[in-house]
Design an enzyme around this catalytic site. Structure first.
Site, PDB file in Angstrom:
ATOM      1  N   TYR A 107      59.867  83.651  54.283  1.00 52.71           N
ATOM      2  CA  TYR A 107      58.738  82.802  54.665  1.00 52.71           C
ATOM      3  C   TYR A 107      59.225  81.632  55.521  1.00 52.71           C
ATOM      4  O   TYR A 107      60.244  81.015  55.220  1.00 52.71           O
ATOM      5  CB  TYR A 107      58.048  82.282  53.399  1.00 52.71           C
ATOM      6  CG  TYR A 107      56.975  81.243  53.640  1.00 52.71           C
ATOM      7  CD1 TYR A 107      55.689  81.617  54.013  1.00 52.71           C
ATOM      8  CD2 TYR A 107      57.256  79.882  53.488  1.00 52.71           C
ATOM      9  CE1 TYR A 107      54.708  80.667  54.229  1.00 52.71           C
ATOM     10  CE2 TYR A 107      56.279  78.931  53.693  1.00 52.71           C
ATOM     11  CZ  TYR A 107      55.003  79.328  54.075  1.00 52.71           C
ATOM     12  OH  TYR A 107      54.037  78.367  54.286  1.00 52.71           O
ATOM     13  N   HIS A 108      58.472  81.319  56.577  1.00 57.06           N
ATOM     14  CA  HIS A 108      58.843  80.263  57.523  1.00 57.06           C
ATOM     15  C   HIS A 108      58.161  78.949  57.139  1.00 57.06           C
ATOM     16  O   HIS A 108      56.939  78.846  57.172  1.00 57.06           O
ATOM     17  CB  HIS A 108      58.410  80.676  58.931  1.00 57.06           C
ATOM     18  CG  HIS A 108      59.102  79.933  60.031  1.00 57.06           C
ATOM     19  ND1 HIS A 108      59.263  78.566  60.022  1.00 57.06           N
ATOM     20  CD2 HIS A 108      59.680  80.366  61.181  1.00 57.06           C
ATOM     21  CE1 HIS A 108      59.897  78.188  61.123  1.00 57.06           C
ATOM     22  NE2 HIS A 108      60.170  79.268  61.841  1.00 57.06           N
ATOM     23  N   GLY A 109      58.939  77.941  56.760  1.00 62.61           N
ATOM     24  CA  GLY A 109      58.379  76.624  56.491  1.00 62.61           C
ATOM     25  C   GLY A 109      58.014  75.906  57.780  1.00 62.61           C
ATOM     26  O   GLY A 109      58.292  76.391  58.887  1.00 62.61           O
ATOM     27  N   GLU A 179      53.410  81.086  61.673  1.00 61.05           N
ATOM     28  CA  GLU A 179      53.458  80.769  60.247  1.00 61.05           C
ATOM     29  C   GLU A 179      53.941  79.346  60.016  1.00 61.05           C
ATOM     30  O   GLU A 179      53.455  78.647  59.126  1.00 61.05           O
ATOM     31  CB  GLU A 179      54.390  81.758  59.550  1.00 61.05           C
ATOM     32  CG  GLU A 179      54.345  81.720  58.029  1.00 61.05           C
ATOM     33  CD  GLU A 179      55.086  82.910  57.449  1.00 61.05           C
ATOM     34  OE1 GLU A 179      54.439  83.941  57.181  1.00 61.05           O
ATOM     35  OE2 GLU A 179      56.322  82.812  57.295  1.00 61.05           O
ATOM     36  N   ARG A 217      57.773  74.086  52.002  1.00 60.95           N
ATOM     37  CA  ARG A 217      56.574  73.513  52.630  1.00 60.95           C
ATOM     38  C   ARG A 217      56.339  72.088  52.152  1.00 60.95           C
ATOM     39  O   ARG A 217      55.567  71.356  52.757  1.00 60.95           O
ATOM     40  CB  ARG A 217      55.385  74.403  52.303  1.00 60.95           C
ATOM     41  CG  ARG A 217      54.094  74.098  53.004  1.00 60.95           C
ATOM     42  CD  ARG A 217      54.133  74.155  54.502  1.00 60.95           C
ATOM     43  NE  ARG A 217      54.391  75.458  55.071  1.00 60.95           N
ATOM     44  CZ  ARG A 217      54.206  75.746  56.355  1.00 60.95           C
ATOM     45  NH1 ARG A 217      53.753  74.829  57.182  1.00 60.95           N
ATOM     46  NH2 ARG A 217      54.504  76.935  56.836  1.00 60.95           N
TER      47      ARG A 217
END
Length: 315
Positions: A107-109, A179, A217
């Site tokens: 997952y890309h913050g 994202e 995040r």
């Protein structure tokens, strides 16, 4: 109980003062944080050029190799910063192959801090790792040399397959810049049926390893604006024009999952869906959703010190 109540009141007072201060100075924050990141990258780029120009003198201080010395120096600084500011931890490093290539998918913050720290950790451990980054970075003047030294690549099919055949671990965020900018504290994956990474894995015949970084995040967050406008702005420019706030000193933990192996004849769509499901499972298992910056700051600086104090008192 009195000590605990005192800590809670202190935190609430601090949170109120902090929120008021942020509201007052938020316009400056929106300009300062992106500017800070740009300045940091250019400082590293200048250091890379200086290192190149003075290689004869500097080589004497580095026995392993010209760029290796520079890379290790940056890695040591980056790892120290990550440990001090985020108390970063790694879980599952033993799931990474030691000699064979592999894809690391996650997952890309809002800011890919986990990629920076992971690169630094692997450089210090002599692991071969490259990170696929958005192409706009390679169009920025003066950054090309630094990106090359740090093992950041634009991510074409040919480049990725070659790196994997060389035994590199390749870190990819399928959600990419979209994202990074459009996702929020609910940690929703925005992969939009992207199949590039699955085709690369099948072509190179390497395993895929899902990963997720807890609180990524909360360390940095894109500013909330109209979802329709934000999506329109990104699609029109493909540039990171949505403001980002941070970098907040929350704790980070990078969780690296088990290897996923696929048959060469597996459909790319099936591979991509399987990997996405595994990343979503890691998010469900390790992240409190919706995320909260204040809550994670409270946990790190109030709850954990209190529990440690309580354990010492009872011992």
């Amino acid at each position: 109980n009195e000590y605990k109540s005192y800590l809670r009141m202190s935190f609430l007072t601090l949170a109120w003062d902090y929120s008021s201060w942020i509201a007052k100075w938020s316009p400056l924050f929106l300009l300062f944080v992106p500017l800070m990141l740009v300045v940091w990258f250019y400082l590293m780029a200048i250091a890379a050029h200086v290192y190149k120009w003075r290689k004869k003198e500097l080589y004497e201080a580095f026995n392993d190799g010209f760029w290796d010395g520079f890379r290790i120096s940056l890695a040591a600084i980056t790892e120290a910063q990550g440990k001090i500011w985020h108390n970063i931890e790694y879980v599952g490093l033993n799931n990474l192959p030691k000699r064979k290539g592999a894809l690391l998918i996650g997952y890309h913050g809002a800011v890919p801090l986990d990629a920076y720290y992971f690169l630094a950790r692997c450089a210090l451990e002599k692991r071969k790792v490259k990170v696929v980054v958005d192409k706009f970075l390679f169009r920025a003047p003066g950054l090309g040399l630094l990106l090359k030294v740090l093992n950041l690549i634009p991510g074409t099919m040919t480049d990725c397959v070659r790196a994997l055949h060389e035994g590199q671990i390749l870190l990819i965020y399928p959600g990419g810049l979209r994202e990074s900018l459009l996702s929020d504290e609910n940690y929703e994956l925005l992969w939009n049926s992207r199949l590039g990474f699955s085709r690369v894995a099948l072509e190179a015949d390497v395993p895929i390893i899902p990963f997720f970084t807890q609180n990524i995040r909360e360390a940095a967050r894109s500013v909330k604006i109209s979802a329709r406008f934000a999506s329109w702005l990104y699609e029109k420019t493909r540039l990171p024009l949505i403001p980002i706030i941070g970098i907040f000193p929350v704790e980070l933990k990078m969780i690296i999952g088990k290897q996923l192996n696929f048959d060469d004849e597996e459909a790319p769509e099936v591979v991509a869906r399987t990997v996405q499901n595994r990343v979503e499972e890691l998010i469900q298992q390790h992240q409190r959703v919706p995320g909260s910056i204040l809550r994670e700051l409270y946990v790190r600086f109030i709850t954990k010190p209190y529990l440690k104090f309580k354990d010492l008192k009872s011992a």
